[in-house]
Each structure stands twice: as C-alpha cells, then as structure tokens.
Design an enzyme around this catalytic site. Structure first.
Site, PDB file in Angstrom:
ATOM      1  N   HIS A  19      45.007  43.618  31.611  1.00  0.00           N
ATOM      2  CA  HIS A  19      46.016  43.468  32.653  1.00  0.00           C
ATOM      3  C   HIS A  19      46.993  42.364  32.280  1.00  0.00           C
ATOM      4  O   HIS A  19      46.857  41.708  31.242  1.00  0.00           O
ATOM      5  CB  HIS A  19      45.386  43.271  34.032  1.00  0.00           C
ATOM      6  CG  HIS A  19      44.525  42.049  34.146  1.00  0.00           C
ATOM      7  ND1 HIS A  19      45.028  40.774  34.087  1.00  0.00           N
ATOM      8  CD2 HIS A  19      43.191  41.913  34.310  1.00  0.00           C
ATOM      9  CE1 HIS A  19      44.045  39.911  34.209  1.00  0.00           C
ATOM     10  NE2 HIS A  19      42.909  40.572  34.335  1.00  0.00           N
ATOM     11  N   HIS A  22      45.839  38.934  31.050  1.00  0.00           N
ATOM     12  CA  HIS A  22      45.404  38.894  29.649  1.00  0.00           C
ATOM     13  C   HIS A  22      46.621  38.853  28.727  1.00  0.00           C
ATOM     14  O   HIS A  22      46.645  38.129  27.733  1.00  0.00           O
ATOM     15  CB  HIS A  22      44.578  40.133  29.291  1.00  0.00           C
ATOM     16  CG  HIS A  22      43.364  40.350  30.136  1.00  0.00           C
ATOM     17  ND1 HIS A  22      42.997  41.571  30.636  1.00  0.00           N
ATOM     18  CD2 HIS A  22      42.424  39.476  30.588  1.00  0.00           C
ATOM     19  CE1 HIS A  22      41.888  41.454  31.342  1.00  0.00           C
ATOM     20  NE2 HIS A  22      41.522  40.192  31.332  1.00  0.00           N
ATOM     21  N   CYS A 127      27.277  34.421  40.572  1.00  0.00           N
ATOM     22  CA  CYS A 127      28.392  35.351  40.796  1.00  0.00           C
ATOM     23  C   CYS A 127      28.553  36.187  39.531  1.00  0.00           C
ATOM     24  O   CYS A 127      28.875  35.653  38.460  1.00  0.00           O
ATOM     25  CB  CYS A 127      29.684  34.601  41.090  1.00  0.00           C
ATOM     26  SG  CYS A 127      31.120  35.703  41.044  1.00  0.00           S
ATOM     27  N   CYS A 130      32.060  36.112  37.843  1.00  0.00           N
ATOM     28  CA  CYS A 130      32.300  34.937  36.985  1.00  0.00           C
ATOM     29  C   CYS A 130      31.254  34.840  35.884  1.00  0.00           C
ATOM     30  O   CYS A 130      31.429  34.081  34.942  1.00  0.00           O
ATOM     31  CB  CYS A 130      32.213  33.645  37.780  1.00  0.00           C
ATOM     32  SG  CYS A 130      33.420  33.455  39.069  1.00  0.00           S
ATOM     33  N   CYS A 144      32.636  33.696  46.569  1.00  0.00           N
ATOM     34  CA  CYS A 144      33.322  33.192  45.386  1.00  0.00           C
ATOM     35  C   CYS A 144      34.820  33.411  45.601  1.00  0.00           C
ATOM     36  O   CYS A 144      35.252  34.537  45.829  1.00  0.00           O
ATOM     37  CB  CYS A 144      32.860  33.964  44.151  1.00  0.00           C
ATOM     38  SG  CYS A 144      33.985  33.734  42.756  1.00  0.00           S
ATOM     39  N   HIS A 147      36.451  36.054  43.259  1.00  0.00           N
ATOM     40  CA  HIS A 147      36.066  37.476  43.315  1.00  0.00           C
ATOM     41  C   HIS A 147      35.835  38.004  44.724  1.00  0.00           C
ATOM     42  O   HIS A 147      35.588  39.188  44.908  1.00  0.00           O
ATOM     43  CB  HIS A 147      34.828  37.714  42.432  1.00  0.00           C
ATOM     44  CG  HIS A 147      35.104  37.459  40.986  1.00  0.00           C
ATOM     45  ND1 HIS A 147      34.826  36.244  40.380  1.00  0.00           N
ATOM     46  CD2 HIS A 147      35.707  38.230  40.046  1.00  0.00           C
ATOM     47  CE1 HIS A 147      35.225  36.302  39.113  1.00  0.00           C
ATOM     48  NE2 HIS A 147      35.763  37.483  38.898  1.00  0.00           N
ATOM     49  N   LYS A 296      47.138  36.977  44.577  1.00  0.00           N
ATOM     50  CA  LYS A 296      46.428  37.468  43.411  1.00  0.00           C
ATOM     51  C   LYS A 296      46.658  38.980  43.340  1.00  0.00           C
ATOM     52  O   LYS A 296      46.677  39.641  44.385  1.00  0.00           O
ATOM     53  CB  LYS A 296      44.937  37.175  43.641  1.00  0.00           C
ATOM     54  CG  LYS A 296      44.092  37.328  42.429  1.00  0.00           C
ATOM     55  CD  LYS A 296      42.678  36.916  42.734  1.00  0.00           C
ATOM     56  CE  LYS A 296      41.804  37.543  41.647  1.00  0.00           C
ATOM     57  NZ  LYS A 296      40.444  37.161  41.686  1.00  0.00           N
ATOM     58  N   LYS A 299      44.308  45.826  43.625  1.00  0.00           N
ATOM     59  CA  LYS A 299      44.603  47.240  43.921  1.00  0.00           C
ATOM     60  C   LYS A 299      44.685  47.449  45.425  1.00  0.00           C
ATOM     61  O   LYS A 299      45.495  48.238  45.906  1.00  0.00           O
ATOM     62  CB  LYS A 299      43.535  48.130  43.303  1.00  0.00           C
ATOM     63  CG  LYS A 299      43.741  48.264  41.811  1.00  0.00           C
ATOM     64  CD  LYS A 299      42.771  49.244  41.180  1.00  0.00           C
ATOM     65  CE  LYS A 299      42.757  49.033  39.686  1.00  0.00           C
ATOM     66  NZ  LYS A 299      41.461  49.030  39.078  1.00  0.00           N
TER      67      LYS A 299
END
Ligand code: MSP
Length: 468
Positions: A19, A22, A127, A130, A144, A147, A296, A299
């Site tokens: 994504h 990255h 988690c 992570c 978390c 996430h 963030k 979707k």
C-alpha cells in the site's frame, strides 16, 4: 577508496498487497540511495519481506493457501510494484529464504550459549496485528490504537532475552548519538520510555506457532517474528550469522522506519546486536504516517488511495514526486486525491511542464554546446538531515523563478526582433533547465533523463552538486 552507504527499509509483512505507506518508505529509500550514488559512494540498498509469524499464518489460512505459496505470491506483488515505481534495490531479502533461516538459528544459538537467552514464561496482551506484547498504557479503551483490536491475553512458556542488564548501555548509545535516532523528538520519545522503567526481558520464541524458524536448542518453539525479521538487515548483505564474519557494508548508515515500529527498532533490535557485540546502526530515521483526509486509510472509511491509482493518474515520476513532496519527512502527512491532483497540475503539468516545453521548443533555434547551469545550490543541510521534501521545495522555487524569467523576457518575441539577445537568454535558460534535470535525477529519474536527451547535452558530465 569510495565511501560506503548502506540503507534499509523495514521488511514488509507478506500478509497483504503493498500500500501507499510501504511505497512512501521505499521511494524515500530509493531517492536516498540514488542521491548517495551521485556522490560517488558505494551504495547498498536493501528491502524485502517479513514472511513468518501468526499474522501471516492466519492470513494464509483464511485463503486456504499453503503459507509458503501465499508469501511467494505476495512477494511477487511487492517486487512488481517496486519495478513499476522504478525502485532500484540491491537485494530483496525474504525471511523464508533458507540461508536467512540458518543464520537466524546460528545467532540464537550464539546468544543462548552466552547465557543471554533463558527458558521462562511470558504473560501479556498480544496484538497479532503488531506481532507484539502491549502494555496496558499503550492501549486506548483496551484496544490497540494501530489495529483497533483487543489484544489477546496469553501466557505461555517461552525463551526470554535478557534486557535489563543492557538497558543503561543502550541509553548511553542513544544519548550520545552513537546510535542516532532522528528526527530529535523521536529520540526524546525513546529516551523517556527507556529511562522511566526497567524493561521486562523480551520473549524471543512462540510455542504453538508453526510458521516460523525453529529454535535450534528447542524444536518445540519457533523464533519470535521480530527477532527473525531484524536479522534481515544483516542477512540481506549475505551474512551467515557468524559474529566474526560481519559484512563490509556494516554498520548500516540509514534505516528508514515508520513511527509505529520505532520502539521495537530502538529496543529489541539494538539489544540483539549488543548481546552479539555487533555495532549498532548509525541512523534510525523515523517518518510519520500517510493519512488520507486526516484519517488512517481504511477500507471501511473508504479513504484508501492505492499505489496503482496514483500510478495511473500521475505516472511513475509523478507518483514519486507527490509522495516525496507530500509534507515534512518525519511528520504525519495528509493526502487526498483532490489535493494530489491539484499539486500535480500546479507543480508538474504547469511548473516543470511549462519550463520544459517552452525551453525545449525554443532551444531548437540555439546552438547549444557546452552550456552549463549558472546556478549551483548547496543541498548539504537538507541532505544530512534527510529532509527530502526541503530539497524539492528548493528545486521548485527555482522552477518558479525560471518560468518568470521566460515570461519577463519573452524569448519568442526576441527570436524575431533581437537574435543576439535571444541566444544569450536561451543559453541561460537551457543551463537552468539542465540544472533542474540534474537535481531531479534521484527523485524523478525518467523525467530527468528525458530532459537531458531533449537538450542533447547527454555528453556533458553529471553536475549534481557535491555535498561536503
Ligand atoms: N514487518 C514489520 C517490519 C519489520 S522490519 C524488521 C512491519 N511491516 S509492515 O508491513 O506492517 O509495515 C512496514 C512499514 O510501513 C512500517 O515502517 C510502517 O510504519 C509503514 N507504514 C504502514 N502504514 C503506513 C502509512 N499509512 N504511512 C506511512 N508508513 C506506513 O511493520
């Protein structure tokens, strides 16, 4: 002898497609690698995939795929996208590579033999997103924050790596910048974390997880995925795990990471190296996150901007430029498709595009031999501080000035009225454009090459400013 420059990106989890986050780190690493090559340094640029652990095993299971086949496919997707983005890495390390696995086992055996790994038990909140145990104070409403999931309470037999005895030494190395964490606020953040508590020893194995590197001294356990992953920075250079055989590129000069993985990179990673007696990285550069519309990307929210979408709309160099100029490198940066399009039109289609098309069109009427840019710029400060966005700002400032010079002088009119003045002004402008194409090499390599070709100044030696 040439200076060496070794740069790494994190290795990406092989649980989903690449994504924009990255791409952000990887493009930045590529730009830095190219910048250093232009300084005539011997550059090694490493990226790759993190392919073991719970998260990947679960992702493979969800698709009813054999984990190896699953990570092979995702690895290919990453390689393809890096090729599209013109990323020129020197090695693409994968943690399922047998040579990497052997080295990991060798390292663990060494540390175990030194008495720094011992059998025990670990209880904590894990988690999977992570792949880390979390402290209560790191959670928001029990979840978390990265996430948005509730970590699982686990208690299992495991092997632990001694940390407390090394903590003071680590603090000193960070304070003195021998292990430099930058930008400064990230260094302060790590130091306050390290100084305010005695850290617990680190669990370096998982008992009931198959998808990992088995511990050489206890086959019932596999290596904790972060320990496995960190060693890529050495095995990616071809290291076999032998402490007496450290590759010549070590220590790593710059490690680029996102802020969410700073803490592990500033604790577990150097602690492993200190136990082994291997030098610490020189610079750990931490960048912020890319947000979309202040949030963030997710979707569910529907605010995801994909690499493919950017490539399709802005091309390779357009995408590289927009990512690198999105905001201060180090801070969080917020993008929306609308703003990216505006910036593309303003800076690339109009700013650079206008300069290139006008100069090249009129340059056909000029004899351009040995034309050199009149302006040289010292990028040392931004270069040393890794402020890539600052370098671009400076370049675009000049592009603005050059376009103004064209508008003020109207060379198309001079062509008819004053040939001598026209030649003089055009030579200046050609020099300017040549300079711009030179500065753009690391950021927009194809565009830079195209401009040089069009100016037919290919034979002119590279002029990229030397940085002292
Ligand atoms: N596998 C670990 C790293 C191991 S390195 C020894 C990992 N992988 S990851 O795929 O989840 O993330 C890799 C990098 O991408 C991290 O540096 C992370 O900060 C970065 N990004 C993930 N989302 C991001 C954004 N939205 N914006 C910028 N970078 C982000 O963690």
């Amino acid at each position: 002898m040439k200076n060496k420059f070794y740069i790494t990106t994190p290795i990406y989890y092989a649980n989903a497609k690449p994504h924009i986050g990255h791409a952000y780190t990887t493009v930045a690493a590529d730009v830095l690698a190219r910048l250093h090559k232009l300084q005539d340094e011997e550059v090694f640029f490493l990226t790759g995939m993190d392919e073991h652990g719970d998260k990947i095993q679960k992702a493979a299971e969800a698709q009813r795929k054999d984990p190896q086949k699953f990570v092979d496919e995702i690895g290919e997707e990453f390689k393809n996208i890096w090729e599209k983005l013109n990323i020129k890495y020197d090695n693409f390390i994968r943690t399922t590579d047998p040579k990497h696995k052997e080295a990991v086992q060798k390292v663990l055996q060494t540390i175990f033999d030194k008495g720094a790994i011992y059998k025990g038990e670990y209880e904590g909140l894990y988690c999977t997103g992570c792949e880390q145990f979390k402290n209560e104070n790191e959670l928001a409403d029990g979840k978390c924050p990265d996430h948005d999931t509730i970590p699982e309470k686990t208690r299992e037999e495991c092997y632990l790596l001694k940390l407390a005895e090394i903590q003071p030494k680590l603090i000193k190395k960070i304070e003195s910048d021998e292990f430099k964490i930058t930008p400064e606020r990230y260094k302060s953040e790590v130091l306050s974390f390290l100084k305010n508590q005695e850290l617990k020893d680190i669990s370096v194995s998982r008992k009931n997880l198959k998808w990992g590197v088995p511990l050489p001294f206890d086959a019932e356990h596999t290596t904790y995925v972060w320990v496995d992953a960190f060693l890529n920075y050495l095995t990616g250079l071809g290291w076999d795990g032998d402490e007496n055989n450290i590759p010549k590129q070590w220590p790593v000069d710059v490690q680029l990471i996102g802020k969410d993985i700073l803490r592990v990179h500033a604790t577990i990673w150097p602690v492993i190296l200190l136990h082994l007696g291997i030098k610490l990285p020189k610079i750990l550069f931490t960048h912020g996150h890319i947000l979309s519309g202040g949030k963030k990307m997710s979707k569910t929210i529907g605010n995801v901007i994909s690499i493919e979408e950017m490539l399709e709309k802005f091309g390779v160099d357009g995408t590289r430029y927009l990512l690198m100029s999105a905001g201060t490198f180090g801070d969080d940066v917020d993008i929306t498709m609308e703003r990216l399009t505006e910036k593309y039109n303003a800076d690339l289609a109009n700013g650079l595009g206008n300069l290139v098309s006008r100069v090249i069109k009129l340059a056909t009427d000029v004899k351009c031999e040995n034309i050199k840019p009149e302006i040289t710029v010292d990028f040392s400060e931004s270069f040393k501080e890794i402020k890539l966005d600052d370098i671009l700002l400076v370049i675009w400032n000049f592009i603005g000035q050059y376009n103004k010079e064209i508008e003020d002088n109207k060379p198309w009119e001079l062509l008819k009225s004053d040939r001598e003045k026209f030649e003089k002004i055009m030579k200046r402008l050609i020099g300017h454009l040549y300079g711009v194409s030179d500065w753009l090499q690391p950021f927009m390599p194809e565009t830079s090459e195209k401009i040089k070709k069009a100016l037919k100044t290919k034979e002119t030696p590279m002029l990229f400013p030397r940085i002292k």
